[in-house]
Every structure is written in C-alpha cells, then in structure tokens.
Design a protein around this motif. Structure first.
Motif, PDB file in Angstrom:
ATOM      1  N   MET A  65       0.831  -1.209   0.000  1.00  0.00           N
ATOM      2  CA  MET A  65       0.000   0.000   0.000  1.00  0.00           C
ATOM      3  C   MET A  65       0.866   1.260   0.000  1.00  0.00           C
ATOM      4  O   MET A  65       0.554   2.240  -0.679  1.00  0.00           O
ATOM      5  N   ALA A  66       1.964   1.242   0.754  1.00  0.00           N
ATOM      6  CA  ALA A  66       2.881   2.389   0.765  1.00  0.00           C
ATOM      7  C   ALA A  66       3.528   2.553  -0.600  1.00  0.00           C
ATOM      8  O   ALA A  66       3.650   3.674  -1.116  1.00  0.00           O
ATOM      9  N   TYR A  67       3.930   1.442  -1.206  1.00  0.00           N
ATOM     10  CA  TYR A  67       4.572   1.480  -2.525  1.00  0.00           C
ATOM     11  C   TYR A  67       3.636   2.074  -3.577  1.00  0.00           C
ATOM     12  O   TYR A  67       4.052   2.845  -4.444  1.00  0.00           O
ATOM     13  N   LEU A  68       2.359   1.718  -3.489  1.00  0.00           N
ATOM     14  CA  LEU A  68       1.365   2.220  -4.443  1.00  0.00           C
ATOM     15  C   LEU A  68       0.824   3.600  -4.075  1.00  0.00           C
ATOM     16  O   LEU A  68       0.026   4.169  -4.816  1.00  0.00           O
ATOM     17  N   GLY A  69       1.237   4.107  -2.909  1.00  0.00           N
ATOM     18  CA  GLY A  69       0.758   5.410  -2.461  1.00  0.00           C
ATOM     19  C   GLY A  69      -0.670   5.384  -1.962  1.00  0.00           C
ATOM     20  O   GLY A  69      -1.352   6.405  -1.945  1.00  0.00           O
ATOM     21  N   LYS A  70      -1.148   4.231  -1.529  1.00  0.00           N
ATOM     22  CA  LYS A  70      -2.540   4.068  -1.107  1.00  0.00           C
ATOM     23  C   LYS A  70      -2.715   3.922   0.400  1.00  0.00           C
ATOM     24  O   LYS A  70      -3.840   3.812   0.872  1.00  0.00           O
ATOM     25  N   LEU A  71      -1.636   3.912   1.148  1.00  0.00           N
ATOM     26  CA  LEU A  71      -1.745   3.685   2.592  1.00  0.00           C
ATOM     27  C   LEU A  71      -2.574   4.772   3.274  1.00  0.00           C
ATOM     28  O   LEU A  71      -3.356   4.477   4.183  1.00  0.00           O
ATOM     29  N   ALA A  72      -2.444   5.994   2.807  1.00  0.00           N
ATOM     30  CA  ALA A  72      -3.216   7.099   3.411  1.00  0.00           C
ATOM     31  C   ALA A  72      -4.715   6.943   3.165  1.00  0.00           C
ATOM     32  O   ALA A  72      -5.529   7.515   3.904  1.00  0.00           O
ATOM     33  N   ASP A  73      -5.090   6.158   2.151  1.00  0.00           N
ATOM     34  CA  ASP A  73      -6.507   5.947   1.846  1.00  0.00           C
ATOM     35  C   ASP A  73      -7.157   4.901   2.746  1.00  0.00           C
ATOM     36  O   ASP A  73      -8.380   4.778   2.770  1.00  0.00           O
ATOM     37  N   VAL A  74      -6.360   4.135   3.464  1.00  0.00           N
ATOM     38  CA  VAL A  74      -6.891   3.092   4.345  1.00  0.00           C
ATOM     39  C   VAL A  74      -7.183   3.724   5.709  1.00  0.00           C
ATOM     40  O   VAL A  74      -6.293   4.300   6.331  1.00  0.00           O
ATOM     41  N   PRO A  75      -8.420   3.609   6.178  1.00  0.00           N
ATOM     42  CA  PRO A  75      -8.766   4.222   7.471  1.00  0.00           C
ATOM     43  C   PRO A  75      -7.897   3.669   8.607  1.00  0.00           C
ATOM     44  O   PRO A  75      -7.506   2.490   8.594  1.00  0.00           O
ATOM     45  N   VAL A  76      -7.631   4.522   9.565  1.00  0.00           N
ATOM     46  CA  VAL A  76      -6.776   4.143  10.693  1.00  0.00           C
ATOM     47  C   VAL A  76      -7.371   2.959  11.449  1.00  0.00           C
ATOM     48  O   VAL A  76      -6.634   2.060  11.872  1.00  0.00           O
ATOM     49  N   TYR A  77      -8.691   2.911  11.612  1.00  0.00           N
ATOM     50  CA  TYR A  77      -9.292   1.779  12.333  1.00  0.00           C
ATOM     51  C   TYR A  77      -9.045   0.465  11.594  1.00  0.00           C
ATOM     52  O   TYR A  77      -8.819  -0.562  12.219  1.00  0.00           O
ATOM     53  N   ALA A  78      -9.083   0.479  10.260  1.00  0.00           N
ATOM     54  CA  ALA A  78      -8.823  -0.743   9.490  1.00  0.00           C
ATOM     55  C   ALA A  78      -7.362  -1.168   9.644  1.00  0.00           C
ATOM     56  O   ALA A  78      -7.064  -2.357   9.792  1.00  0.00           O
ATOM     57  N   GLN A  79      -6.459  -0.205   9.618  1.00  0.00           N
ATOM     58  CA  GLN A  79      -5.045  -0.512   9.838  1.00  0.00           C
ATOM     59  C   GLN A  79      -4.837  -1.091  11.235  1.00  0.00           C
ATOM     60  O   GLN A  79      -4.077  -2.044  11.422  1.00  0.00           O
ATOM     61  N   SER A  80      -5.521  -0.510  12.211  1.00  0.00           N
ATOM     62  CA  SER A  80      -5.385  -0.973  13.594  1.00  0.00           C
ATOM     63  C   SER A  80      -5.926  -2.389  13.767  1.00  0.00           C
ATOM     64  O   SER A  80      -5.325  -3.206  14.470  1.00  0.00           O
ATOM     65  N   ILE A  81      -7.046  -2.692  13.133  1.00  0.00           N
ATOM     66  CA  ILE A  81      -7.614  -4.041  13.214  1.00  0.00           C
ATOM     67  C   ILE A  81      -6.655  -5.048  12.583  1.00  0.00           C
ATOM     68  O   ILE A  81      -6.425  -6.132  13.136  1.00  0.00           O
ATOM     69  N   LEU A  82      -6.082  -4.697  11.449  1.00  0.00           N
ATOM     70  CA  LEU A  82      -5.120  -5.585  10.799  1.00  0.00           C
ATOM     71  C   LEU A  82      -3.912  -5.831  11.692  1.00  0.00           C
ATOM     72  O   LEU A  82      -3.469  -6.971  11.856  1.00  0.00           O
ATOM     73  N   ARG A  83      -3.404  -4.776  12.310  1.00  0.00           N
ATOM     74  CA  ARG A  83      -2.264  -4.943  13.223  1.00  0.00           C
ATOM     75  C   ARG A  83      -2.641  -5.796  14.428  1.00  0.00           C
ATOM     76  O   ARG A  83      -1.858  -6.632  14.887  1.00  0.00           O
ATOM     77  N   LEU A  84      -3.852  -5.598  14.956  1.00  0.00           N
ATOM     78  CA  LEU A  84      -4.325  -6.396  16.086  1.00  0.00           C
ATOM     79  C   LEU A  84      -4.372  -7.879  15.722  1.00  0.00           C
ATOM     80  O   LEU A  84      -3.898  -8.732  16.481  1.00  0.00           O
ATOM     81  N   VAL A  85      -4.914  -8.193  14.549  1.00  0.00           N
ATOM     82  CA  VAL A  85      -4.978  -9.580  14.095  1.00  0.00           C
ATOM     83  C   VAL A  85      -3.574 -10.153  13.935  1.00  0.00           C
ATOM     84  O   VAL A  85      -3.294 -11.283  14.358  1.00  0.00           O
ATOM     85  N   MET A  86      -2.670  -9.379  13.348  1.00  0.00           N
ATOM     86  CA  MET A  86      -1.294  -9.833  13.139  1.00  0.00           C
ATOM     87  C   MET A  86      -0.640 -10.200  14.473  1.00  0.00           C
ATOM     88  O   MET A  86      -0.041 -11.273  14.617  1.00  0.00           O
ATOM     89  N   PHE A  87      -0.739  -9.297  15.438  1.00  0.00           N
ATOM     90  CA  PHE A  87      -0.104  -9.550  16.730  1.00  0.00           C
ATOM     91  C   PHE A  87      -0.804 -10.656  17.509  1.00  0.00           C
ATOM     92  O   PHE A  87      -0.152 -11.428  18.213  1.00  0.00           O
ATOM     93  N   LEU A  88      -2.118 -10.759  17.384  1.00  0.00           N
ATOM     94  CA  LEU A  88      -2.862 -11.808  18.079  1.00  0.00           C
ATOM     95  C   LEU A  88      -2.458 -13.190  17.566  1.00  0.00           C
ATOM     96  O   LEU A  88      -2.191 -14.104  18.358  1.00  0.00           O
TER      97      LEU A  88
END
Length: 106
Positions: A65-88
């Motif tokens: 997403m960073a490479y494509l320049g799309k990371l800013a388009d992903v809502p912070v809550y969605a990023q946080s949920i993904l990180r939560l799942v990764m760490f869990l």
C-alpha cells in the motif's frame, strides 16, 4: 530513494512470506511420519511459521500500500484491526509453541 527502498521491502517481504509458508508445509509433512514428541513439536513449529507468515503478510500488505501510495486511503481503524490480528496470531502461536515445549520437557 524511498521508492526503491519500499520496492526492496516488498520483494524481500514476498520472499519471506513464501519461505514461512513453504517451511511450515515441510514441518506438516514431517509430522505425518512422526509420533510422540517429534510429532507435537513439528506441528507446533508449523503453526509458529504460519503465525510468522500472517505477520509477514500483514507487513507486506502495508508495504504494498505504501509502494502504491494508497496507505493514506486506508482508514486508521482498518489498519489498527489488521495490526491487532497480526499480533494476536503471532502471540497465540508463540504461546502454543511454549506450551508444547513445556509439555515435552516433563
């Protein structure tokens, strides 16, 4: 420079996720021919590597997403949920490996 670095991260991340999945499948195959402690340890290592693959896949997703320049388009809550799942997933597979090795040492 940042573009090249991000591309390198995407390439290395892809290779790492592939390696985690490949080795996890190798442990799965080994476990089929084992009994007792070796079976349990191989299965536990398989799950540990699957957890590592999930963590790597999530990190790779952020890198793409960073490479494509799309990371800013992903809502912070969605990023946080993904990180939560990764760490869990990583935490659960680490605890599973610990419990497996604890049982084997008794």
């Amino acid at each position: 420079m940042t573009h090249s670095l991000t591309l390198l991260i995407v390439l290395l991340g892809s290779a790492t996720v592939f390696l985690s999945v490949f080795v996890a499948l190798q442990f799965r195959e080994q476990a089929k021919h084992m009994q007792g402690g070796g079976f349990h340890l191989s299965r536990s290592l398989m799950w540990q590597l699957i957890g590592e693959g999930v963590l790597g896949l999530g990190t790779l997703g952020f890198a793409v997403m960073a490479y494509l320049g799309k990371l800013a388009d992903v809502p912070v809550y969605a990023q946080s949920i993904l990180r939560l799942v990764m760490f869990l997933v990583t935490a659960l597979t680490t605890v599973h490996l610990y419990l497996t090795t604890s049982r084997l040492s008794k």
